[in-house]
Design a protein around this motif. Sequence first.
Motif, PDB file in Angstrom:
ATOM      1  N   ILE A   1       0.844  -1.196   0.000  1.00  0.00           N
ATOM      2  CA  ILE A   1       0.000   0.000   0.000  1.00  0.00           C
ATOM      3  C   ILE A   1       0.878   1.245   0.000  1.00  0.00           C
ATOM      4  CG2 ILE A   1      -1.719   1.307   1.316  1.00  0.00           C
ATOM      5  CD1 ILE A   1      -2.545  -1.468   2.536  1.00  0.00           C
ATOM      6  N   ALA A   2       0.545   2.176  -0.871  1.00  0.00           N
ATOM      7  CA  ALA A   2       1.233   3.470  -0.903  1.00  0.00           C
ATOM      8  C   ALA A   2       0.299   4.522  -0.321  1.00  0.00           C
ATOM      9  CB  ALA A   2       1.605   3.838  -2.330  1.00  0.00           C
ATOM     10  N   LEU A   3       0.803   5.296   0.600  1.00  0.00           N
ATOM     11  CA  LEU A   3       0.050   6.391   1.211  1.00  0.00           C
ATOM     12  C   LEU A   3       0.537   7.689   0.590  1.00  0.00           C
ATOM     13  CD1 LEU A   3      -1.888   7.294   3.553  1.00  0.00           C
ATOM     14  CD2 LEU A   3       0.162   7.479   4.962  1.00  0.00           C
ATOM     15  N   TRP A   4      -0.384   8.464   0.060  1.00  0.00           N
ATOM     16  CA  TRP A   4      -0.005   9.703  -0.603  1.00  0.00           C
ATOM     17  C   TRP A   4      -0.527  10.888   0.192  1.00  0.00           C
ATOM     18  CZ3 TRP A   4       2.417  10.102  -5.500  1.00  0.00           C
ATOM     19  CH2 TRP A   4       2.723   8.873  -6.078  1.00  0.00           C
ATOM     20  N   ALA A   5       0.362  11.807   0.511  1.00  0.00           N
ATOM     21  CA  ALA A   5      -0.025  13.057   1.169  1.00  0.00           C
ATOM     22  C   ALA A   5      -0.521  14.006   0.098  1.00  0.00           C
ATOM     23  CB  ALA A   5       1.161  13.660   1.899  1.00  0.00           C
ATOM     24  N   CYS A   6      -1.710  14.488   0.255  1.00  0.00           N
ATOM     25  CA  CYS A   6      -2.315  15.333  -0.780  1.00  0.00           C
ATOM     26  C   CYS A   6      -2.528  16.775  -0.320  1.00  0.00           C
ATOM     27  CB  CYS A   6      -3.639  14.723  -1.213  1.00  0.00           C
ATOM     28  SG  CYS A   6      -3.430  13.113  -1.989  1.00  0.00           S
ATOM     29  N   GLU A   7      -2.116  17.092   0.875  1.00  0.00           N
ATOM     30  CA  GLU A   7      -2.177  18.448   1.427  1.00  0.00           C
ATOM     31  C   GLU A   7      -3.573  18.920   1.803  1.00  0.00           C
ATOM     32  OE1 GLU A   7       0.666  19.892   2.274  1.00  0.00           O
ATOM     33  OE2 GLU A   7       1.762  18.284   1.282  1.00  0.00           O
ATOM     34  N   ASN A   8      -4.587  18.545   1.035  1.00  0.00           N
ATOM     35  CA  ASN A   8      -5.945  19.005   1.322  1.00  0.00           C
ATOM     36  C   ASN A   8      -6.946  18.158   0.539  1.00  0.00           C
ATOM     37  OD1 ASN A   8      -6.015  20.059  -1.367  1.00  0.00           O
ATOM     38  ND2 ASN A   8      -5.052  21.946  -0.646  1.00  0.00           N
ATOM     39  N   ASN A   9      -8.222  18.479   0.688  1.00  0.00           N
ATOM     40  CA  ASN A   9      -9.270  17.713   0.019  1.00  0.00           C
ATOM     41  C   ASN A   9      -9.155  17.782  -1.503  1.00  0.00           C
ATOM     42  OD1 ASN A   9     -10.509  16.863   2.405  1.00  0.00           O
ATOM     43  ND2 ASN A   9     -11.722  18.717   2.548  1.00  0.00           N
TER      44      ASN A   9
END
Length: 186
Positions: A27-35
């Motif tokens: 599983i890769a978790l991606w930080a997207c900063e916001n919605n």
Amino acid sequence: MEGETEQQSIPLLFRLSQGLSLQAAGIALWACENNEGALHLARYLVKHQRTVMLMIDADSRNNKLLKDERLRRAGLDLATQVSYVGEAQGRNELEELSTDEQWTVAANQHWPRPAPQTWSPDDFAAHRDGKRFSEGVFRMIRDQAQERSPSGKPDMLYSLTTTLQGAEDVPQQLREVFAQLQQLAH
């Protein structure tokens, strides 16, 4: 994940719950900063036929970017690819899933009050009024801690996560989502 809070805490919670790291589970978790960033990434992954699960706080349903119709237009199946964190328990956000007792342990360990006062579960229960639990708890700790207080919501939830001992301490909804993610990855 929509923000820094989730980026810091989800890997620890997943490891505690599932007994292995996100990477080891595929599983890769991606930080997207916001919605908005989370929605753009989800749309991109769907377009490129990648497996995707969008985890967002339940109160994000009120965000115009994350209305059901917009999620469907992004190609997401609301039943299998979107998880509203806290919604099943009538909670609004990730921080609300932890119990008042868990918050008490974390606060007494990381941000003690001046002696002889200590934190109690009632201190945290007072913030479960349907508003932003995390903001109320953060202000309370910042204003009442003896010397040190969390630097922000990410630090606050990360610190709480470090006090959890076993899989049973991870909120049930998260354990269920993590198991679903692990199943999707195989």
